[in-house]
Design a protein around this motif. Structure first.
Motif, PDB file in Angstrom:
ATOM      1  N   ARG A 112      10.662 -40.168 -38.759  1.00  0.00           N
ATOM      2  CA  ARG A 112      10.639 -40.359 -37.302  1.00  0.00           C
ATOM      3  C   ARG A 112      11.772 -39.607 -36.639  1.00  0.00           C
ATOM      4  NH1 ARG A 112       6.958 -42.461 -39.624  1.00  0.00           N
ATOM      5  NH2 ARG A 112       5.550 -44.030 -38.768  1.00  0.00           N
ATOM      6  N   GLY A 113      12.936 -39.615 -37.289  1.00  0.00           N
ATOM      7  CA  GLY A 113      14.081 -38.922 -36.711  1.00  0.00           C
ATOM      8  C   GLY A 113      13.856 -37.422 -36.610  1.00  0.00           C
ATOM      9  N   VAL A 118      12.568 -32.563 -33.356  1.00  0.00           N
ATOM     10  CA  VAL A 118      11.710 -31.392 -33.165  1.00  0.00           C
ATOM     11  C   VAL A 118      11.032 -31.444 -31.789  1.00  0.00           C
ATOM     12  CG1 VAL A 118       9.614 -30.247 -33.971  1.00  0.00           C
ATOM     13  CG2 VAL A 118      11.348 -30.970 -35.619  1.00  0.00           C
ATOM     14  N   LEU A 119      10.549 -32.610 -31.413  1.00  0.00           N
ATOM     15  CA  LEU A 119       9.925 -32.744 -30.095  1.00  0.00           C
ATOM     16  C   LEU A 119      10.905 -32.407 -28.979  1.00  0.00           C
ATOM     17  CD1 LEU A 119       7.835 -36.026 -30.482  1.00  0.00           C
ATOM     18  CD2 LEU A 119       6.953 -33.695 -30.257  1.00  0.00           C
ATOM     19  N   GLU A 120      12.163 -32.780 -29.144  1.00  0.00           N
ATOM     20  CA  GLU A 120      13.160 -32.515 -28.104  1.00  0.00           C
ATOM     21  C   GLU A 120      13.311 -31.023 -27.846  1.00  0.00           C
ATOM     22  OE1 GLU A 120      14.850 -33.325 -25.285  1.00  0.00           O
ATOM     23  OE2 GLU A 120      15.829 -34.998 -26.328  1.00  0.00           O
ATOM     24  N   ILE A 121      13.343 -30.220 -28.904  1.00  0.00           N
ATOM     25  CA  ILE A 121      13.621 -28.795 -28.740  1.00  0.00           C
ATOM     26  C   ILE A 121      12.355 -27.962 -28.571  1.00  0.00           C
ATOM     27  CG2 ILE A 121      15.772 -28.991 -30.014  1.00  0.00           C
ATOM     28  CD1 ILE A 121      14.430 -27.794 -32.436  1.00  0.00           C
ATOM     29  N   LEU A 124       9.446 -31.250 -25.292  1.00  0.00           N
ATOM     30  CA  LEU A 124      10.218 -31.737 -24.150  1.00  0.00           C
ATOM     31  C   LEU A 124      10.960 -30.596 -23.465  1.00  0.00           C
ATOM     32  CD1 LEU A 124      10.303 -34.646 -23.089  1.00  0.00           C
ATOM     33  CD2 LEU A 124       9.422 -34.465 -25.408  1.00  0.00           C
ATOM     34  N   ARG A 125      11.426 -29.627 -24.223  1.00  0.00           N
ATOM     35  CA  ARG A 125      12.080 -28.476 -23.597  1.00  0.00           C
ATOM     36  C   ARG A 125      11.122 -27.764 -22.655  1.00  0.00           C
ATOM     37  NH1 ARG A 125      12.174 -23.056 -24.503  1.00  0.00           N
ATOM     38  NH2 ARG A 125      14.042 -21.953 -23.744  1.00  0.00           N
ATOM     39  N   PHE A 126       9.873 -27.573 -23.075  1.00  0.00           N
ATOM     40  CA  PHE A 126       8.896 -26.932 -22.193  1.00  0.00           C
ATOM     41  C   PHE A 126       8.678 -27.753 -20.925  1.00  0.00           C
ATOM     42  CE2 PHE A 126       4.526 -26.652 -20.647  1.00  0.00           C
ATOM     43  CZ  PHE A 126       4.492 -25.310 -20.295  1.00  0.00           C
ATOM     44  N   ILE A 127       8.598 -29.073 -21.071  1.00  0.00           N
ATOM     45  CA  ILE A 127       8.393 -29.933 -19.907  1.00  0.00           C
ATOM     46  C   ILE A 127       9.587 -29.851 -18.952  1.00  0.00           C
ATOM     47  CG2 ILE A 127       8.220 -32.343 -19.175  1.00  0.00           C
ATOM     48  CD1 ILE A 127       6.520 -32.844 -21.667  1.00  0.00           C
ATOM     49  N   TYR A 128      10.799 -29.831 -19.485  1.00  0.00           N
ATOM     50  CA  TYR A 128      11.988 -29.751 -18.634  1.00  0.00           C
ATOM     51  C   TYR A 128      12.028 -28.453 -17.836  1.00  0.00           C
ATOM     52  CZ  TYR A 128      13.886 -33.245 -21.954  1.00  0.00           C
ATOM     53  OH  TYR A 128      14.088 -34.325 -22.761  1.00  0.00           O
ATOM     54  N   PHE A 129      11.733 -27.326 -18.519  1.00  0.00           N
ATOM     55  CA  PHE A 129      12.015 -26.013 -17.936  1.00  0.00           C
ATOM     56  C   PHE A 129      10.778 -25.143 -17.690  1.00  0.00           C
ATOM     57  CE2 PHE A 129      15.799 -27.027 -20.612  1.00  0.00           C
ATOM     58  CZ  PHE A 129      16.683 -27.263 -19.568  1.00  0.00           C
ATOM     59  N   PHE A 130       9.609 -25.548 -18.213  1.00  0.00           N
ATOM     60  CA  PHE A 130       8.413 -24.703 -18.159  1.00  0.00           C
ATOM     61  C   PHE A 130       8.704 -23.343 -18.772  1.00  0.00           C
ATOM     62  CE2 PHE A 130       6.296 -27.029 -14.339  1.00  0.00           C
ATOM     63  CZ  PHE A 130       5.959 -28.072 -15.179  1.00  0.00           C
ATOM     64  N   VAL A 139      18.845 -24.586 -24.918  1.00  0.00           N
ATOM     65  CA  VAL A 139      18.152 -25.797 -25.359  1.00  0.00           C
ATOM     66  C   VAL A 139      19.133 -26.948 -25.188  1.00  0.00           C
ATOM     67  CG1 VAL A 139      17.081 -27.007 -27.283  1.00  0.00           C
ATOM     68  CG2 VAL A 139      16.731 -24.534 -27.013  1.00  0.00           C
ATOM     69  N   ILE A 140      18.779 -27.910 -24.338  1.00  0.00           N
ATOM     70  CA  ILE A 140      19.648 -29.057 -24.106  1.00  0.00           C
ATOM     71  C   ILE A 140      19.215 -30.193 -25.028  1.00  0.00           C
ATOM     72  CG2 ILE A 140      20.582 -30.665 -22.411  1.00  0.00           C
ATOM     73  CD1 ILE A 140      19.907 -28.703 -20.238  1.00  0.00           C
ATOM     74  N   LEU A 141      20.132 -30.660 -25.832  1.00  0.00           N
ATOM     75  CA  LEU A 141      19.850 -31.719 -26.798  1.00  0.00           C
ATOM     76  C   LEU A 141      20.102 -33.060 -26.117  1.00  0.00           C
ATOM     77  CD1 LEU A 141      21.631 -30.022 -29.828  1.00  0.00           C
ATOM     78  CD2 LEU A 141      19.211 -29.890 -29.182  1.00  0.00           C
TER      79      LEU A 141
END
Length: 415
Positions: A112-113, A118-121, A124-130, A139-141
């Motif tokens: 899970r960790g 992996v989802l964060e980078i 979710l990165r795409f969602i934050y910045f398109f 890449v903001i962690l």
């Protein structure tokens, strides 16, 4: 709801107590607490995308902020600590189902960790910045990264006896501010490890610039405390409700006392301001990155005390607190996507087609010069968009919550 119940955990810690029959009642207090803070969390993220003030200064900057803006940010401070605590509780309760071993729990936490990190980078990165490309970008962690790494750390810590793990976790939480003066540059080429562990910073790996938004110390210690606290959910209801209330009050009083002394517990001491109200704001203005001892006492105290009240309630399965609390990852990703789309839609309505329409706003890192002067919208617009997003997400999350209740496909546990 004691030992006759069973537990499940999804990707970021959703829990239910184990049940020996399909009709046994589900523990609702943790779901409701998580649901409440997820509803609140959206305020801050929407503000980041569309609020005019967010493009210019931090809402906790007492030289420029307003009371409404300060509390719009401050109330969301409860979210990350509750995420971490309930993820730890969920890890313990997951192990109880089917009498799983600690080795099985470790594998569960590691997989899970890694998945969350992996989802964060990626997603979710795409969602934050398109943005898809990693070239000349950052890449903001953020919180999913911190939860993921904390789960991986917890995978090793669970092999310690509770009588060792609990005091060790408390010591880390209490003493980690002693490390504040240590700068990453002291460690040379290994400086990035200190950035990941205890200091916000920027490092480059494989040509990609990473920003450590959420250093993981002492977050993993909070998660470990939650894991140890999982034992409390095996007590009879009256006993655990008294425990939650007393512990929550004790932590809150500890915050008030230590903060009043103003010597230790946060990198920035509070100061007397021009008004009594702003002096109170200074008192409450504690450090989140990494979370100081006082930040955690201020947030976890009331949150744990609220478990005492929530544990006495019986919620409808359609209650928004339960619905959002049982599908945290879906809600988390979807509310960010809707917040970003709302920013694009509002900008299109106001400015039409522009070269910067799909760029992240200045608050997310884009140069302010390429945006119009006073770009953004008043705080009341933030709250209007917040309500609209909750209304949109509710039926989607309700459908997915019911799907997860009906089906037990392995991949659902990752969502």
């Amino acid at each position: 709801m004691a030992l006759s119940l069973t537990t499940t955990q999804n990707a970021i810690g959703s829990t239910s107590l184990p049940q020996t029959t399909a009709t046994a009642p589900r523990l609702q207090s943790v779901d409701a607490l998580r649901g409440a803070i997820m509803i609140i969390m959206a305020i801050d993220h929407i503000r980041d995308f569309i609020n005019r003030d967010a493009m210019q200064f931090l809402p906790t900057d007492l030289t420029r902020t307003t009371t409404a803006l300060f509390f719009s940010r401050w109330i969301t401070h409860f979210c990350a600590p509750v995420f971490m605590l309930t993820a730890g509780i969920g890890a313990f309760l997951w192990m109880q189902r089917g009498h799983r071993t600690k080795s099985e729990l470790s594998r569960f936490l590691i997989t899970r960790g890694i998945w969350l990190a992996v989802l964060e980078i990626t997603v979710l990165r795409f969602i934050y910045f398109f943005q898809v490309s990693y070239h000349d970008s950052i890449v903001i962690l953020l919180i999913l990264w911190a939860i993921g790494l904390s789960m991986i750390v917890l995978a090793g810590l669970v092999h310690l006896p509770t009588r060792v793990l609990l005091p060790l976790s408390i010591v880390l939480i209490v003493t980690h501010n002693l490390f504040d003066p240590i700068q990453a540059t002291r460690f040379g080429r290994a400086a990035f490890l200190w950035d990941i562990l205890h200091q916000q910073g920027l490092f480059t790996f494989l040509g990609v610039n990473f920003v450590t938004g959420y250093p993981i110390l002492p977050w993993f210690a909070v998660m470990a405390c939650g894991y140890c606290m999982g034992n409390v959910f095996l007590w009879d209801p009256a006993r655990r409700q008294r425990f939650f209330l007393r512990l929550g009050i004790a932590l809150t009083l500890a915050f008030i006392l230590i903060r009043a002394v103003n010597i230790y517990g946060d990198p920035v001491p509070w100061t007397h301001q021009s008004t009594a109200l702003f002096t109170v704001l200074s008192f409450l203005n504690t450090n989140k990155y990494p979370p100081s001892l006082l930040f955690l006492l201020m947030t976890l105290g009331p949150a744990i005390a609220s478990l005492s009240w929530l544990d006495r309630q019986r919620f409808s399965e359609a209650n928004p607190l339960i619905v959002f609390g049982r599908v945290p990852f879906l809600y988390y990703a979807a509310h960010f996507l809707l917040a970003h789309l709302a920013e694009v839609l509002l900008a299109f309505i106001r400015y039409g087609r522009t070269s910067w329409l799909f760029l992240p706003p200045p608050s997310m890192g884009s140069p302010a010069e390429i945006f119009p002067p006073n770009f953004g919208y008043p705080l009341w617009v933030v709250y209007a968009v917040w309500i609209a997003i909750l209304v949109i997400l509710y039926p989607v999350c309700l459908w997915f919550s019911r799907l997860k209740k009906r089906r037990h496909d392995w991949w659902l546990s990752y969502l």
